[in-house]
Write a protein that holds these residues in place. Sequence first.
Motif, mmCIF file in Angstrom:
data_model
loop_
_atom_site.group_PDB
_atom_site.id
_atom_site.type_symbol
_atom_site.label_atom_id
_atom_site.label_comp_id
_atom_site.label_asym_id
_atom_site.label_seq_id
_atom_site.Cartn_x
_atom_site.Cartn_y
_atom_site.Cartn_z
ATOM 1 N N GLU A 50 0.807 -1.263 -0.072
ATOM 2 C CA GLU A 50 -0.035 0.112 -0.052
ATOM 3 C C GLU A 50 0.634 1.399 -0.002
ATOM 4 O OE1 GLU A 50 -2.960 -0.008 3.107
ATOM 5 O OE2 GLU A 50 -4.033 -2.031 2.253
ATOM 6 N N PRO A 51 1.607 1.614 -1.004
ATOM 7 C CA PRO A 51 2.559 2.676 -0.975
ATOM 8 C C PRO A 51 1.713 3.922 -1.154
ATOM 9 C CG PRO A 51 2.799 1.466 -3.222
ATOM 10 C CD PRO A 51 1.962 0.691 -1.935
ATOM 11 N N GLN A 52 2.189 5.162 -0.767
ATOM 12 C CA GLN A 52 1.042 6.250 -0.774
ATOM 13 C C GLN A 52 1.717 7.349 -1.859
ATOM 14 O OE1 GLN A 52 -1.551 6.563 1.012
ATOM 15 N NE2 GLN A 52 -0.912 4.235 1.536
ATOM 16 N N ASN A 53 3.021 7.027 -2.542
ATOM 17 C CA ASN A 53 3.333 8.283 -3.581
ATOM 18 C C ASN A 53 4.387 7.498 -4.358
ATOM 19 O OD1 ASN A 53 5.940 7.812 -2.120
ATOM 20 N ND2 ASN A 53 5.370 9.139 -0.671
ATOM 21 N N GLU A 54 4.754 8.118 -5.317
ATOM 22 C CA GLU A 54 5.661 7.440 -6.456
ATOM 23 C C GLU A 54 6.999 7.032 -6.126
ATOM 24 O OE1 GLU A 54 7.930 9.050 -10.620
ATOM 25 O OE2 GLU A 54 6.097 10.095 -9.716
ATOM 26 N N GLU A 55 7.721 7.575 -5.044
ATOM 27 C CA GLU A 55 8.908 7.261 -4.248
ATOM 28 C C GLU A 55 8.669 5.828 -3.768
ATOM 29 O OE1 GLU A 55 12.374 8.562 -1.386
ATOM 30 O OE2 GLU A 55 10.514 9.908 -1.768
ATOM 31 N N ALA A 56 7.720 5.828 -3.047
ATOM 32 C CA ALA A 56 7.291 4.409 -2.328
ATOM 33 C C ALA A 56 7.011 3.359 -3.455
ATOM 34 C CB ALA A 56 6.176 4.517 -1.507
ATOM 35 N N VAL A 57 6.461 3.727 -4.595
ATOM 36 C CA VAL A 57 6.323 2.562 -5.635
ATOM 37 C C VAL A 57 7.645 2.016 -6.003
ATOM 38 C CG1 VAL A 57 5.383 2.270 -7.923
ATOM 39 C CG2 VAL A 57 3.873 3.290 -5.879
ATOM 40 N N ARG A 58 8.642 3.097 -6.397
ATOM 41 C CA ARG A 58 10.035 2.984 -6.823
ATOM 42 C C ARG A 58 10.645 2.046 -6.001
ATOM 43 N NH1 ARG A 58 12.754 2.785 -11.472
ATOM 44 N NH2 ARG A 58 11.681 4.621 -12.015
ATOM 45 N N LEU A 59 10.523 2.032 -4.617
ATOM 46 C CA LEU A 59 11.162 1.517 -3.397
ATOM 47 C C LEU A 59 10.795 -0.077 -3.763
ATOM 48 C CD1 LEU A 59 13.219 1.129 -1.120
ATOM 49 C CD2 LEU A 59 11.094 1.758 0.331
ATOM 50 N N CYS A 60 9.339 -0.238 -3.785
ATOM 51 C CA CYS A 60 8.483 -1.642 -4.004
ATOM 52 C C CYS A 60 9.143 -2.262 -5.137
ATOM 53 C CB CYS A 60 6.978 -1.399 -4.172
ATOM 54 S SG CYS A 60 6.253 -1.131 -2.529
ATOM 55 N N LEU A 61 9.439 -1.520 -6.218
ATOM 56 C CA LEU A 61 9.970 -2.091 -7.507
ATOM 57 C C LEU A 61 11.463 -2.721 -7.409
ATOM 58 C CD1 LEU A 61 9.821 -2.752 -10.554
ATOM 59 C CD2 LEU A 61 10.428 -0.383 -10.872
#
Length: 460
Positions: A50-61
Amino acid sequence: MQAIKTFLCIVLAVGEAVGSWADNPPSSLFSVNGKSVSADEFTRYVRQSEPQNEEAVRLCLERYIDFRLKVEDALSARMDTLVQFRQQCAVLQGEVLKNYLLSEEQMDRACDEMYRKRSERLLSDTWVELTCLTLPLRQHASRAEVQQAEERMKGLYEVLQAGTSLSAVSAEDSGGLTVQDHVWRPMRGMLKEFSERVEQLKDGEVTVPFFSPLGIHLVVVHNRREGISEEAARHFWNEHWAAAGNLHPALDSLRLRKWKDGRLADPALYRQLQEVREGLLATYWDLQHTDNPASVPVADKSVLADFFEHHRKEYYWDLPHYKGAVVQCAGKKVAAKIRKRLKKRPLTDWAEEMRHLQAEHPEWEARMECGLFRIGQNAFVDKMAFHCGELPLAAGAPSYTFIMGKRLDNGPDDYRDVLSQLQADYRQWYVSSRLQRLKDKYRVEIHEDVLKTVNCGRKE
């Protein structure tokens, strides 16, 4: 066990079926070693975090790419061909299939019917909560096999008698052992070999190793009671029906027939089976390369000192510290003698030197606390080094207190000041560098245009 065997046999077809469900593969988000990973796969992973922003999505990637690299390297190392891996994967995938093929609605109806029919017997029987450790034996096992099994179980029995828990013993020595942990069993339904021994046990006691047609066993009794609750009875029946195979009252026969005939088109099931396999592969990679202490070399002093120098800024402190010692003794003259002795030795030797002084001069009533003191941790250090707070007045304490050492306002001046944290950071750095080597070994290509379409909203 027949049901489990049935499900495990079904699993053998999984590898061929997994890739057949997607006629139109979804958009590729990235590839590892030329193998495409779809945006849908990553979206399911993202929604768990459940990432909240683009930076969190990049970390998940980044984390998901690390996961895929581990899977790829495990396959390259042929970990999927290991006998233990194949067995564990079959069991885990078998559980997925079992849950898929068993109808929860039919299970509820069957349990209700069983409880209605047998409630009188359930409430009158004596039930025992026990943990059983079993080492299975072939029906025609050789004398050497029987003797070897008996010696092994005797060794486990001695460990249990020394106070180690049965779960800890089974985790340490799991090869070939089966464990039933805290299960309820009716005395009336037990094999004679079990009931005779369980009757003689007090709660908390463990049997000596004994044989039955099922193998050789160790049993611990936890609790006894007359009758059993409906919830516990449901758990008992679920285990009992697991041995019923195709006669399981909750088995969805239509789904089973479609699966056997190759007509079951359920992408979610095949995807889940594949995820189980890949997750286990990543776990095996971690066990060999990350979780195994032997896989990360122990850093010697020079390596840690060098690592500290290259990452010194990461260890800066928000609050000042004092590095040294707080010494309490009988008076100023004694303090001067202690100070003179300690100044001749490095700080790392002060504790040992103080023990010698205490042995030589017990009349000095000297005691010392040595190490790093953050402001606010020690009243003497706060007052004498940081000029704040008040000195404590403790009844019966030595009459004179002094400190010796130095202030460290910005951060440690030696790697030993943050040794435990440094060792953990070095280990993490080593693991990260190993993953970087995987990225160098297996080409990773990210399709940025597809990444922008990933839905990072909450999971459905």
